[in-house]
Design a protein around this motif. Sequence first.
Motif, PDB file in Angstrom:
ATOM      1  N   ALA A   8       0.838  -1.195   0.000  1.00  0.00           N
ATOM      2  CA  ALA A   8       0.000   0.000   0.000  1.00  0.00           C
ATOM      3  C   ALA A   8       0.875   1.249   0.000  1.00  0.00           C
ATOM      4  N   GLU A   9       0.621   2.148  -0.946  1.00  0.00           N
ATOM      5  CA  GLU A   9       1.352   3.408  -1.011  1.00  0.00           C
ATOM      6  C   GLU A   9       0.782   4.388   0.008  1.00  0.00           C
ATOM      7  N   LEU A  10       1.611   4.776   0.962  1.00  0.00           N
ATOM      8  CA  LEU A  10       1.201   5.719   2.000  1.00  0.00           C
ATOM      9  C   LEU A  10       2.285   6.777   2.180  1.00  0.00           C
ATOM     10  N   PRO A  11       2.540   7.575   1.137  1.00  0.00           N
ATOM     11  CA  PRO A  11       3.627   8.552   1.221  1.00  0.00           C
ATOM     12  C   PRO A  11       3.325   9.640   2.236  1.00  0.00           C
ATOM     13  N   GLY A  12       4.397  10.114   2.856  1.00  0.00           N
ATOM     14  CA  GLY A  12       4.261  11.217   3.809  1.00  0.00           C
ATOM     15  C   GLY A  12       3.759  10.798   5.172  1.00  0.00           C
ATOM     16  N   LEU A  13       3.604   9.503   5.409  1.00  0.00           N
ATOM     17  CA  LEU A  13       3.134   9.014   6.708  1.00  0.00           C
ATOM     18  C   LEU A  13       4.258   8.289   7.429  1.00  0.00           C
ATOM     19  N   ILE A  39      -6.893  -1.370   6.554  1.00  0.00           N
ATOM     20  CA  ILE A  39      -5.767  -0.455   6.692  1.00  0.00           C
ATOM     21  C   ILE A  39      -6.360   0.931   6.889  1.00  0.00           C
ATOM     22  N   LYS A  40      -6.023   1.564   8.017  1.00  0.00           N
ATOM     23  CA  LYS A  40      -6.486   2.926   8.301  1.00  0.00           C
ATOM     24  C   LYS A  40      -5.260   3.812   8.462  1.00  0.00           C
ATOM     25  N   ALA A  41      -5.380   5.044   8.004  1.00  0.00           N
ATOM     26  CA  ALA A  41      -4.269   5.979   8.131  1.00  0.00           C
ATOM     27  C   ALA A  41      -4.815   7.388   8.283  1.00  0.00           C
ATOM     28  N   GLU A  42      -3.965   8.270   8.795  1.00  0.00           N
ATOM     29  CA  GLU A  42      -4.367   9.667   8.933  1.00  0.00           C
ATOM     30  C   GLU A  42      -3.194  10.560   8.572  1.00  0.00           C
ATOM     31  N   ARG A  43      -3.456  11.492   7.679  1.00  0.00           N
ATOM     32  CA  ARG A  43      -2.460  12.470   7.275  1.00  0.00           C
ATOM     33  C   ARG A  43      -2.969  13.837   7.724  1.00  0.00           C
ATOM     34  N   THR A  44      -2.184  14.506   8.550  1.00  0.00           N
ATOM     35  CA  THR A  44      -2.605  15.813   9.059  1.00  0.00           C
ATOM     36  C   THR A  44      -1.774  16.916   8.411  1.00  0.00           C
ATOM     37  N   GLN A  45      -2.374  18.070   8.307  1.00  0.00           N
ATOM     38  CA  GLN A  45      -1.698  19.241   7.765  1.00  0.00           C
ATOM     39  C   GLN A  45      -1.201  20.058   8.946  1.00  0.00           C
ATOM     40  N   GLY A  53      -6.428  14.090   6.143  1.00  0.00           N
ATOM     41  CA  GLY A  53      -7.548  13.535   6.883  1.00  0.00           C
ATOM     42  C   GLY A  53      -7.379  12.043   7.101  1.00  0.00           C
ATOM     43  N   SER A  54      -8.443  11.413   7.544  1.00  0.00           N
ATOM     44  CA  SER A  54      -8.439   9.971   7.798  1.00  0.00           C
ATOM     45  C   SER A  54      -8.972   9.237   6.587  1.00  0.00           C
ATOM     46  N   PHE A  55      -8.382   8.099   6.296  1.00  0.00           N
ATOM     47  CA  PHE A  55      -8.861   7.282   5.199  1.00  0.00           C
ATOM     48  C   PHE A  55      -8.556   5.828   5.494  1.00  0.00           C
TER      49      PHE A  55
END
Length: 132
Positions: free
Chosen positions: A43-48, A64-70, A87-89
């Motif tokens: 799974a591509e999860l860049p910046g995490l 698979i859950k992830a969260e990217r915050t600004q 956000g969350s995805f």
Amino acid sequence: MLMKIAKDPMRLFDDIWSGTQMPTAPSFKVDISEDEHAFHLDAELPGLTKENILLNIEDDVLTIKAERTQNEEQKKKDYHRIERSYGSFSRSFNIGELIDKENIGAAFDNGVLHVTLPKMQPVKKTREISIN
């Protein structure tokens, strides 16, 4: 279900939400491959970081859950275009009964989550009966 699997074993990994996601929902791309011992999901999860990722399995569903915050500093800038998602995805996959759920492994390297889903060893269904 076994008849469906026999025809197309990769259907095991059908995204259980396919066709139901909002087109603007943040998501990520996955590659699924197979060898003789396991299925492999990348799974591509860049910046995490791995701390921003949650991987779990419930019944026959791998999620698979992830969260990217600004960060706050970026919010103060006057942007002309924002294409990255925040956000969350999550994505969920039906893995079926052919996976050894007790031995699933995962590693995160350079923005890619590598999940190894070992295949169950076939159960011998034939036994010899002695004749008296």
